[in-house]
Design a protein around this motif. Structure first.
Motif, PDB file in Angstrom:
ATOM      1  N   GLU A 193      -2.119  -9.646   2.103  1.00  0.00           N
ATOM      2  CA  GLU A 193      -1.427  -8.750   1.447  1.00  0.00           C
ATOM      3  C   GLU A 193      -0.144  -8.767   1.589  1.00  0.00           C
ATOM      4  O   GLU A 193       0.913  -8.741   0.858  1.00  0.00           O
ATOM      5  N   PRO A 233       2.967  -2.949   1.094  1.00  0.00           N
ATOM      6  CA  PRO A 233       2.858  -3.495   2.367  1.00  0.00           C
ATOM      7  C   PRO A 233       4.033  -2.865   3.482  1.00  0.00           C
ATOM      8  O   PRO A 233       4.662  -2.857   3.061  1.00  0.00           O
ATOM      9  N   ASN A 273       2.022 -12.767   1.248  1.00  0.00           N
ATOM     10  CA  ASN A 273       2.417 -12.711  -0.047  1.00  0.00           C
ATOM     11  C   ASN A 273       3.468 -11.752  -0.347  1.00  0.00           C
ATOM     12  O   ASN A 273       4.443 -12.427  -1.190  1.00  0.00           O
TER      13      ASN A 273
END
Length: 405
Positions: free
Chosen positions: A119, A336, A122
């Motif tokens: 995550e 994130p 990305n």
């Protein structure tokens, strides 16, 4: 991994100056690069991480000890030892000694490795706005520092080195910086050569500003910021011309840029900013294309320069304002790396900084590097430009929508 696609025999600084229209030399010398202070320290102290060493330079804590010959009163030549501040990009002379602060002993020799989840990796790649063989452009999220240092767990330059190399054998390099809480366009050179050219272009444009050469037709590099500010200037558009200086604060732990009254001090750098009011609002806020401290209109979310204005805007006592600042964002809105771009609009109690590097126009360096020997000085001056636009972070777009309603 593949090696960089561009020849390292190019004098990148000279080419960058030519692209910026600031150099009149007839050819590009192919001599090796001069050794800079930063490169020399990293070579001599391979255990030191790059980011903390760069921070020492930014805080002006690195010194050069050199020997100079002077003539004494009796006409004899004598050696004098001189110690001066040293910049990361300053060239070294034979016999120079570099002096580092004692605090360098506290820097861990082994670089701590951070393992990203899928995550997180990305997310980093989702920040890309543009990529070609020479550069990569990111839409920097607010709240993420650009460079690492002591106490910083995640920085964009380190994450880019891990996840944005692609098939290159070297990491992308920063060519300019944005403050931690600022968002928007961040340009990185994908190779040492392209980064050096971009460094030169950014430097030449800064020198041009110091000489008050800010005609749009002459500028190959243009940056446009969008900001939401408290209050309105007297004029809807104009030019701010002010000397800026870096000031070290928090006992040397950080620094800030501020307007400096004494423009004759050599360490100050002149900055010229053109601003334009996009829209005014009855909410005591103004949409700016860009603003500055000297206008007396602090940017929404900038508590460093506009503490009192925020107290009045939110009708809060100082203690209540501090409580709002210390509140943590809801985990439900977290991206994130602990980033929050949903909260922080003007509808929230805890305001994020509303300053965004929205647009940038810069030369197509990749085109010039495809076959540098075939480009004349005039060709370099006529390079087609890249126009990059960065979408606003969610909280800024929400503030815009509120003001439009």
């Amino acid at each position: 991994m593949v090696h960089a696609p561009f020849a390292k025999t190019i004098n990148a600084s000279a080419m960058g100056a030519k692209i910026a229209g600031k150099s009149h030399s007839k050819s590009f010398p192919t001599a090796a690069y001069e050794t800079t202070a930063l490169k020399w320290i990293l070579k001599c102290c391979p255990g030191l991480p790059r980011s903390p060493v760069q921070k020492l330079f930014r805080l002006r804590q690195v010194r050069r000890e050199s020997i100079a010959m002077e003539v004494s009163d009796d006409g004899c030549q004598v050696q004098k030892i001189k110690v001066k501040r040293l910049g990361a990009k300053d060239s070294l002379n034979v016999g120079d000694r570099i002096l580092l602060p004692i605090s360098v002993r506290e820097i861990p020799e082994e670089k701590q490795e951070h393992h990203c989840t899928n995550e997180e990796s990305n997310f980093i790649r989702s920040l890309e706005l543009y990529k070609d063989p020479a550069i990569i452009v990111l839409n920097k999220p607010p709240g993420m520092p650009v460079q690492g240092g002591i106490g910083i767990k995640w920085s964009l330059d380190e994450l880019a080195a891990t996840w944005l190399c692609y098939d290159y054998s070297e990491p992308p390099r920063l060519v300019h910086r944005l403050d931690r809480d600022c968002s928007g366009i961040l340009v990185m050179g994908r190779t040492q050569t392209s980064a050096s050219i971009l460094h030169s272009i950014f430097r030449e444009e800064s020198l041009g500003a110091s000489k008050q050469d800010f005609d749009d037709e002459k500028r190959v590099l243009q940056k446009r910021y969008w900001a939401l500010v408290i209050g309105s200037p007297r004029r809807p558009k104009g030019t701010i011309s002010a000397p800026l200086q870096k000031v070290v604060v928090d006992d040397g732990k950080s620094d800030r840029i501020t307007v400096f009254d004494n423009y004759k001090i050599m360490s100050s750098q002149h900055a010229i900013t053109e601003y334009r009011v996009i829209k005014t609002s009855s909410h005591e806020s103004t949409n700016f294309e860009y603003t500055a401290e000297v206008l007396g209109t602090p940017i929404v979310g900038d508590y460093k320069y506009g503490w009192q204005a925020h107290r009045r805007l939110q009708n809060l006592a100082e203690s209540d304002l501090r409580k709002n600042l210390n509140k943590k964002a809801s985990k439900g809105n977290m991206l994130p790396f602990g980033l929050d771009m949903e909260g922080g609009s003007i509808s929230d109690k805890r305001l994020h900084l509303h300053l965004h590097c929205r647009e940038m126009i810069l030369p197509n360096v990749s085109k010039a590097l495809q076959n540098p020997g075939s480009f004349s000085d005039d060709d370099l001056l006529k390079l087609k430009s890249l126009e990059i636009v960065a979408p606003l972070p969610s909280y800024m777009q929400k503030s815009w929508d509120i003001l439009d309603s």
